[in-house]
Design a protein around this motif. Sequence first.
Motif, PDB file in Angstrom:
ATOM      1  N   ALA A  92     -36.048  14.457 -20.881  1.00  0.00           N
ATOM      2  CA  ALA A  92     -35.527  15.545 -21.522  1.00  0.00           C
ATOM      3  C   ALA A  92     -35.861  16.580 -21.972  1.00  0.00           C
ATOM      4  O   ALA A  92     -35.993  17.989 -20.976  1.00  0.00           O
ATOM      5  CB  ALA A  92     -35.327  15.216 -23.214  1.00  0.00           C
ATOM      6  N   LYS A  93     -37.800  16.746 -21.534  1.00  0.00           N
ATOM      7  CA  LYS A  93     -38.268  17.850 -21.116  1.00  0.00           C
ATOM      8  C   LYS A  93     -37.931  18.041 -19.371  1.00  0.00           C
ATOM      9  O   LYS A  93     -37.998  19.390 -19.072  1.00  0.00           O
ATOM     10  CB  LYS A  93     -39.696  16.767 -20.734  1.00  0.00           C
ATOM     11  N   VAL A  94     -38.206  17.252 -18.593  1.00  0.00           N
ATOM     12  CA  VAL A  94     -37.227  17.781 -17.399  1.00  0.00           C
ATOM     13  C   VAL A  94     -35.579  18.646 -17.276  1.00  0.00           C
ATOM     14  O   VAL A  94     -35.588  19.548 -16.729  1.00  0.00           O
ATOM     15  CB  VAL A  94     -36.618  16.440 -16.393  1.00  0.00           C
ATOM     16  N   SER A  95     -35.015  18.736 -18.797  1.00  0.00           N
ATOM     17  CA  SER A  95     -33.865  19.087 -17.926  1.00  0.00           C
ATOM     18  C   SER A  95     -33.830  20.668 -18.714  1.00  0.00           C
ATOM     19  O   SER A  95     -33.509  21.669 -18.878  1.00  0.00           O
ATOM     20  CB  SER A  95     -32.759  18.604 -19.571  1.00  0.00           C
ATOM     21  N   LEU A  96     -35.517  20.566 -19.241  1.00  0.00           N
ATOM     22  CA  LEU A  96     -35.775  22.575 -19.379  1.00  0.00           C
ATOM     23  C   LEU A  96     -36.131  23.377 -18.745  1.00  0.00           C
ATOM     24  O   LEU A  96     -35.982  24.701 -18.848  1.00  0.00           O
ATOM     25  CB  LEU A  96     -37.248  22.573 -20.163  1.00  0.00           C
TER      26      LEU A  96
ATOM     27  N   VAL B   3     -23.612  19.078 -17.506  1.00  0.00           N
ATOM     28  CA  VAL B   3     -23.699  19.759 -16.569  1.00  0.00           C
ATOM     29  C   VAL B   3     -25.612  19.199 -16.757  1.00  0.00           C
ATOM     30  O   VAL B   3     -26.451  17.706 -16.218  1.00  0.00           O
ATOM     31  CB  VAL B   3     -24.368  20.719 -15.728  1.00  0.00           C
ATOM     32  N   SER B   4     -25.774  19.591 -18.205  1.00  0.00           N
ATOM     33  CA  SER B   4     -26.895  19.076 -18.800  1.00  0.00           C
ATOM     34  C   SER B   4     -27.219  17.957 -19.493  1.00  0.00           C
ATOM     35  O   SER B   4     -28.257  16.627 -19.469  1.00  0.00           O
ATOM     36  CB  SER B   4     -27.590  20.393 -20.036  1.00  0.00           C
ATOM     37  N   GLY B   5     -26.191  17.081 -19.763  1.00  0.00           N
ATOM     38  CA  GLY B   5     -26.019  16.106 -20.382  1.00  0.00           C
ATOM     39  C   GLY B   5     -25.963  14.848 -19.615  1.00  0.00           C
ATOM     40  O   GLY B   5     -25.853  13.842 -19.860  1.00  0.00           O
ATOM     41  N   SER B   6     -24.815  15.064 -18.636  1.00  0.00           N
ATOM     42  CA  SER B   6     -24.578  13.609 -17.248  1.00  0.00           C
ATOM     43  C   SER B   6     -25.695  13.367 -17.223  1.00  0.00           C
ATOM     44  O   SER B   6     -25.010  12.349 -16.824  1.00  0.00           O
ATOM     45  CB  SER B   6     -23.460  14.538 -16.848  1.00  0.00           C
ATOM     46  N   PRO B   7     -26.545  13.616 -16.628  1.00  0.00           N
ATOM     47  CA  PRO B   7     -27.266  12.598 -16.096  1.00  0.00           C
ATOM     48  C   PRO B   7     -28.519  11.610 -17.403  1.00  0.00           C
ATOM     49  O   PRO B   7     -28.727   9.949 -16.747  1.00  0.00           O
ATOM     50  CB  PRO B   7     -28.736  13.411 -15.718  1.00  0.00           C
ATOM     51  N   ILE B   8     -28.174  12.122 -18.017  1.00  0.00           N
ATOM     52  CA  ILE B   8     -28.452  11.057 -19.462  1.00  0.00           C
ATOM     53  C   ILE B   8     -27.413  10.910 -20.177  1.00  0.00           C
ATOM     54  O   ILE B   8     -28.106   9.056 -19.782  1.00  0.00           O
ATOM     55  CB  ILE B   8     -29.798  11.975 -20.703  1.00  0.00           C
ATOM     56  N   LEU B   9     -26.802  10.376 -19.955  1.00  0.00           N
ATOM     57  CA  LEU B   9     -25.085   9.709 -20.614  1.00  0.00           C
ATOM     58  C   LEU B   9     -25.039   9.007 -19.116  1.00  0.00           C
ATOM     59  O   LEU B   9     -25.013   8.295 -19.524  1.00  0.00           O
ATOM     60  CB  LEU B   9     -24.025  11.055 -20.581  1.00  0.00           C
ATOM     61  N   PHE B  10     -25.382   8.494 -18.177  1.00  0.00           N
ATOM     62  CA  PHE B  10     -24.376   7.947 -17.680  1.00  0.00           C
ATOM     63  C   PHE B  10     -25.921   7.379 -16.742  1.00  0.00           C
ATOM     64  O   PHE B  10     -25.548   5.688 -16.710  1.00  0.00           O
ATOM     65  CB  PHE B  10     -23.832   9.182 -15.777  1.00  0.00           C
TER      66      PHE B  10
ATOM     67  N   PHE C 270     -32.433  16.952 -27.667  1.00  0.00           N
ATOM     68  CA  PHE C 270     -32.226  15.226 -28.232  1.00  0.00           C
ATOM     69  C   PHE C 270     -32.554  14.033 -27.315  1.00  0.00           C
ATOM     70  O   PHE C 270     -32.154  14.291 -26.246  1.00  0.00           O
ATOM     71  CB  PHE C 270     -30.860  14.987 -28.316  1.00  0.00           C
ATOM     72  N   GLU C 271     -34.095  13.810 -28.269  1.00  0.00           N
ATOM     73  CA  GLU C 271     -34.454  12.728 -27.453  1.00  0.00           C
ATOM     74  C   GLU C 271     -33.947  11.118 -27.641  1.00  0.00           C
ATOM     75  O   GLU C 271     -33.588  10.642 -25.738  1.00  0.00           O
ATOM     76  CB  GLU C 271     -36.114  12.805 -28.068  1.00  0.00           C
ATOM     77  N   GLU C 272     -33.306  11.023 -27.719  1.00  0.00           N
ATOM     78  CA  GLU C 272     -32.469   9.861 -28.346  1.00  0.00           C
ATOM     79  C   GLU C 272     -31.110   9.904 -27.012  1.00  0.00           C
ATOM     80  O   GLU C 272     -30.190  10.402 -26.777  1.00  0.00           O
ATOM     81  CB  GLU C 272     -31.613   9.229 -29.224  1.00  0.00           C
TER      82      GLU C 272
ATOM     83  N   PRO D 238     -24.265  14.452 -28.311  1.00  0.00           N
ATOM     84  CA  PRO D 238     -24.874  15.765 -28.232  1.00  0.00           C
ATOM     85  C   PRO D 238     -23.514  16.607 -27.227  1.00  0.00           C
ATOM     86  O   PRO D 238     -23.387  17.630 -27.772  1.00  0.00           O
ATOM     87  CB  PRO D 238     -26.221  15.425 -28.263  1.00  0.00           C
ATOM     88  N   MET D 239     -23.699  16.018 -26.243  1.00  0.00           N
ATOM     89  CA  MET D 239     -22.962  16.731 -25.208  1.00  0.00           C
ATOM     90  C   MET D 239     -20.931  16.251 -25.085  1.00  0.00           C
ATOM     91  O   MET D 239     -20.911  17.561 -25.876  1.00  0.00           O
ATOM     92  CB  MET D 239     -22.923  15.709 -23.979  1.00  0.00           C
ATOM     93  N   VAL D 240     -20.640  16.172 -26.381  1.00  0.00           N
ATOM     94  CA  VAL D 240     -19.257  16.074 -26.346  1.00  0.00           C
ATOM     95  C   VAL D 240     -18.782  16.714 -27.620  1.00  0.00           C
ATOM     96  O   VAL D 240     -17.880  17.188 -27.455  1.00  0.00           O
ATOM     97  CB  VAL D 240     -18.568  14.778 -26.523  1.00  0.00           C
ATOM     98  N   ALA D 241     -19.217  17.133 -28.318  1.00  0.00           N
ATOM     99  CA  ALA D 241     -19.537  18.253 -29.377  1.00  0.00           C
ATOM    100  C   ALA D 241     -20.005  19.182 -28.963  1.00  0.00           C
ATOM    101  O   ALA D 241     -19.185  19.992 -29.777  1.00  0.00           O
ATOM    102  CB  ALA D 241     -20.835  17.374 -30.300  1.00  0.00           C
ATOM    103  N   ALA D 242     -20.596  19.603 -28.039  1.00  0.00           N
ATOM    104  CA  ALA D 242     -20.800  20.908 -27.563  1.00  0.00           C
ATOM    105  C   ALA D 242     -20.093  21.491 -26.542  1.00  0.00           C
ATOM    106  O   ALA D 242     -19.300  22.557 -26.896  1.00  0.00           O
ATOM    107  CB  ALA D 242     -22.485  20.531 -26.984  1.00  0.00           C
TER     108      ALA D 242
END
Length: 409
Positions: free
Chosen positions: A43-47, A231-238, A363-365, A370-374
């Motif tokens: 999550a911090k890397v995504s910054l 793009v932001s959420g996909s690394p964590i999602l997959f 969103f750390e968890e 979060p991605m879908v809502a955004a």
Amino acid sequence: MSRKTYVFLILILGSLTALGPFSIDMYLPGFPAIAKDLHTTAAKVSLSLSGFFIGISLGQLLYGPLLDRFGRKKPLYVGLVIYILASVGCAYTESIDSLIFMRVIQAIGSCAASVASIAMVRDLFPVKDNAKVFSLLLLVVGASPMIAPTVGGYVTSVFGWEMVFMILMGMGLLILLAVFLWLPDSYQPDSSISLKPKPILQNFWKVLREPQFYTYAFTGAIAFAGLFAYVSGSPILFMEVFHTDEKVYGWIFAFLSVGFIGSSQVNTLVLNRYKSEQIVRVALMSQVLIALTFLVVALNGWLTLPITLVFLFLFLSCIGFTNPNASALSLAPFAKNAGSASALMGAVQMGMGTLISVLMSQFEEPSALPMVAAMAGSASLALLVLLVGKKTIKQQVEVQQDAEAAFLH
């Protein structure tokens, strides 16, 4: 111009446009490895991704006036050199904070390429061809999400994530060489353009208060923010929710990009029968319907990997129609200050991307919600902006009109 010249210009402009997306997509599979090496979280890397978007937003506002004042190529040279040096800096960084900082600098360099390429579309091609040219540029840009994450995944697993940034440095060098040797300077420098803050802000304000610009620029930017959420959420999602590895993630990203790029090419055919404003409206309504359905499925816990892929493919396909037409409609009223208009349009787009990527990083968890809502929120807001903004446009400049008809300012 001849067909050969036309294709060659599209390839060079497409390469310039693709530099930023390559810089985003290629390092995505390395998020877990970067987090481990720099002793932080994904999550911090995504910054560092958010930092890249911030750099592009700021840099586009900087390069817009420079491109109008000094012509297209000189500011482009400066930006590409900054990009090359910053890419090396990213490869040798030793902390997450320094990586975020270097990514901001890298973005400031790369956005010279994107702003110049968009402005040169307006310089080199008649207005009636702009939407088609933007779609062709997306075809070249399509190499980014299809190739970059896949290559990045393999490079990261074999050589380490640092090598990804060295490859990006090499790309910057090659593009700099191509621009120097083969790209014409399409715009005569305008010494009347002031670089003092007040005239620059007045010029941006003149662009921003054009109803057609703010309606379609904000509609396109907010709709496009859904792509940034993905793009932001996909690394964590997959990689953390569905537990794929870097290589599989790269292939998934490549597959999903087919929807975005494929639809942008179908758009060139659809433009033969329908106007850009009609396509934007229908694509955006479809995007809202798909995203809201996606959200309902996610809220009920029905998401599986195949279902997620289907919804993402459909959502990204809608963006492939919305983005090129919204871009063309935003720039259609401008000729003299196309550089400033394209810079402001890009800044608005990246500003939205920054906001949504920073939101995603909170969103750390690991979760898809979060991605879908955004994505659902951005699509719905974009449709609202379009419906309200359309009422303020008294006389719309169509992208099918001749360049002379678009010279309103």
